[in-house]
Design a protein around this motif. Structure first.
Motif, PDB file in Angstrom:
ATOM      1  N   TYR A  45      14.700  16.862  24.750  1.00 44.21           N
ATOM      2  CA  TYR A  45      16.170  17.303  24.882  1.00 44.21           C
ATOM      3  C   TYR A  45      16.845  17.581  26.229  1.00 44.21           C
ATOM      4  N   LYS A  46      16.061  17.124  27.111  1.00 46.16           N
ATOM      5  CA  LYS A  46      16.507  17.296  28.728  1.00 46.16           C
ATOM      6  C   LYS A  46      17.985  17.048  28.996  1.00 46.16           C
ATOM      7  N   ASN A  47      18.285  15.774  28.616  1.00 47.97           N
ATOM      8  CA  ASN A  47      19.628  15.113  28.798  1.00 47.97           C
ATOM      9  C   ASN A  47      20.495  15.443  27.825  1.00 47.97           C
ATOM     10  N   GLU A  48      20.211  16.237  26.723  1.00 51.42           N
ATOM     11  CA  GLU A  48      21.103  16.508  25.480  1.00 51.42           C
ATOM     12  C   GLU A  48      21.544  18.174  25.881  1.00 51.42           C
ATOM     13  N   VAL A  49      21.034  18.988  26.589  1.00 54.37           N
ATOM     14  CA  VAL A  49      21.455  20.072  26.872  1.00 54.37           C
ATOM     15  C   VAL A  49      22.879  20.134  27.379  1.00 54.37           C
ATOM     16  N   ALA A  50      23.767  20.781  26.823  1.00 54.82           N
ATOM     17  CA  ALA A  50      25.241  20.890  27.147  1.00 54.82           C
ATOM     18  C   ALA A  50      25.627  22.225  27.215  1.00 54.82           C
ATOM     19  N   THR A 133      19.157  30.679  26.251  1.00 53.90           N
ATOM     20  CA  THR A 133      19.345  30.120  25.082  1.00 53.90           C
ATOM     21  C   THR A 133      20.129  28.639  25.581  1.00 53.90           C
ATOM     22  N   PHE A 134      19.219  27.556  24.999  1.00 50.35           N
ATOM     23  CA  PHE A 134      19.785  26.265  25.477  1.00 50.35           C
ATOM     24  C   PHE A 134      20.218  25.538  23.954  1.00 50.35           C
ATOM     25  N   THR A 140      24.202  23.011  18.240  1.00 51.65           N
ATOM     26  CA  THR A 140      22.821  23.211  17.744  1.00 51.65           C
ATOM     27  C   THR A 140      21.863  23.634  18.820  1.00 51.65           C
ATOM     28  N   LEU A 141      21.085  24.620  18.356  1.00 49.82           N
ATOM     29  CA  LEU A 141      20.037  25.361  19.189  1.00 49.82           C
ATOM     30  C   LEU A 141      18.747  24.583  19.388  1.00 49.82           C
ATOM     31  N   PHE A 142      18.534  24.457  20.751  1.00 49.37           N
ATOM     32  CA  PHE A 142      17.352  23.646  21.263  1.00 49.37           C
ATOM     33  C   PHE A 142      15.970  24.838  21.241  1.00 49.37           C
ATOM     34  N   THR A 143      16.338  25.714  21.904  1.00 44.38           N
ATOM     35  CA  THR A 143      15.304  26.930  22.030  1.00 44.38           C
ATOM     36  C   THR A 143      15.980  28.256  22.627  1.00 44.38           C
ATOM     37  N   LYS A 144      15.292  29.193  22.232  1.00 43.11           N
ATOM     38  CA  LYS A 144      15.723  30.683  22.692  1.00 43.11           C
ATOM     39  C   LYS A 144      14.547  31.259  23.278  1.00 43.11           C
ATOM     40  N   VAL A 145      14.513  31.703  24.286  1.00 45.35           N
ATOM     41  CA  VAL A 145      13.593  32.348  25.025  1.00 45.35           C
ATOM     42  C   VAL A 145      13.694  33.856  25.630  1.00 45.35           C
ATOM     43  N   HIS A 146      12.929  34.680  25.466  1.00 47.50           N
ATOM     44  CA  HIS A 146      13.124  36.196  26.068  1.00 47.50           C
ATOM     45  C   HIS A 146      12.045  36.113  27.030  1.00 47.50           C
ATOM     46  N   PHE A 147      12.431  36.666  28.147  1.00 45.08           N
ATOM     47  CA  PHE A 147      11.627  36.911  29.254  1.00 45.08           C
ATOM     48  C   PHE A 147      11.573  38.697  29.403  1.00 45.08           C
ATOM     49  N   GLY A 148      10.261  38.929  29.908  1.00 46.42           N
ATOM     50  CA  GLY A 148      10.265  40.341  30.226  1.00 46.42           C
ATOM     51  C   GLY A 148       9.844  40.817  31.408  1.00 46.42           C
ATOM     52  N   HIS A 149       8.717  41.803  31.386  1.00 48.61           N
ATOM     53  CA  HIS A 149       8.374  42.281  32.755  1.00 48.61           C
ATOM     54  C   HIS A 149       7.514  41.183  33.493  1.00 48.61           C
TER      55      HIS A 149
END
Length: 332
Positions: A45-50, A133-134, A140-149
């Motif tokens: 998905y590298k070149n599709e992230v908009a 969120t990418f 269209t959702l590629f990925t959604k990542v939560h970052f913590g401590h």
């Protein structure tokens, strides 16, 4: 008989040592973290992230920015809490590309917990996580990542995907991207849309003495035939802005100058400079300088690039030193 006893003692000691070693290695194996190799974003998905959304949550509340690609440019959009309005400016493409490259990198992630009750203590809860969120250009959702401590001693950070309950830990090379600070994500150069200027004009307005009127002091122009044109344009193109605000923030400021820059393809950037006096009635009165910008696309600019230029609407703070450098390039 004594020799046999001595030998038995040696064998018994050796067995005890082996037993202790086996316990040590057994416990080490049991306590070792399980790890898998994965990436935050699938490389395909590298070149599709908009579009990239970044949300920071904490005790002070929640802040978000959106980074959206349009042609060769990325736009940064954020709500200006001070005026309850929104601004949109060009984002730094190099930093965004760096984030995407980091997201597709295969890395070791270590399993920490499968319990949602551990999220808050890890900084992965709905109220205290920073989220990346990418998305594709159609939403269209590629990925959604939560970052913590983050753990500075191990240089690791807790993460979890929106699609999984498992909390992980991985190398913390994301920290610089986990911010909604607009000065970090924005394109810092004042004339970032112009790469090869062929003509630059500065129209200067001034407030004269009380018994005189305000007017145009001059309209000097720099062109490729001007002395020192390359040096002067290099200086102008390298100047950077400060804090980004909504245009409403300078609604009552006084316009003092306008810079018009044209490149070889016909693209034109117009920058209006404003002056604002803080504490005007006191002896500690201070001058603040801002500018707004509008860009007219060239005939060869794509529809996506045109959209990016027409979408820009923001005010930018600059220092008195920066405004002075602009004027000095024209001998003012």
């Amino acid at each position: 008989m004594k020799k046999i006893d001595h030998l038995l003692l040696k064998l018994l000691a050796a067995s005890a040592i082996l037993f202790l070693f086996s316990l040590a290695f057994s416990n080490k194996g049991k306590s070792a973290q399980k790890s898998v190799e994965s990436a935050i974003l699938n490389q395909k998905y590298k070149n599709e992230v908009a579009e990239i959304e970044i949300t920071e949550k904490g005790e002070a509340g929640s802040e978000s920015i959106t980074l959206a690609q349009h042609g060769d440019f990325w736009l940064l959009t954020k709500k200006d809490e001070s005026t309850n309005s929104e601004f949109c400016t060009l984002a730094d493409t190099k930093i965004i590309n760096s984030l995407i490259e980091n997201a597709i990198k295969i890395r070791k992630v270590y399993t920490i917990s499968d319990r949602t009750t551990d999220y808050d203590s890890l900084g992965l809860g709905e109220e205290n996580a920073t989220t990346l969120t990418f998305l594709k250009n159609d939403g269209t959702l590629f990925t959604k990542v939560h970052f913590g401590h983050a753990d500075s001693l191990k240089n690791r950070i807790f993460i979890r995907s929106e699609r999984s309950k498992t909390a992980y830990e991985c190398e913390n090379d994301f920290q610089q991207y986990l911010t909604t600070e607009t000065n970090y994500w924005s394109e810092g150069e004042i004339l970032s849309e112009i790469k090869n200027p062929v003509q630059i004009t500065l129209e200067t307005h001034a407030t004269l003495k009380a018994d005189e009127s305000s007017g145009i002091l001059g309209k000097p122009t720099l062109s490729e035939k001007s002395d020192g044109f390359a040096t002067k344009t290099h200086t102008l193109l390298s100047l950077r802005h400060g804090t980004i605000l909504s245009e409403e923030a300078v609604a009552n400021a006084k316009k003092i100058a306008e810079l018009t820059t044209q490149d070889g393809n016909g693209r034109i950037a117009r920058i209006a400079f404003f002056e604002k006096t803080e504490n005007a009635s006191s002896e500690e009165a201070e001058q603040s300088y801002f500018y707004t910008k509008s860009v007219t696309p060239s005939e060869i600019d794509s529809a996506e690039t045109r959209f990016a230029f027409y979408s820009e609407h923001a005010a930018y703070e600059i220092s008195a030193w920066t405004f002075g450098r602009i004027k000095s390039a024209f001998g003012l």
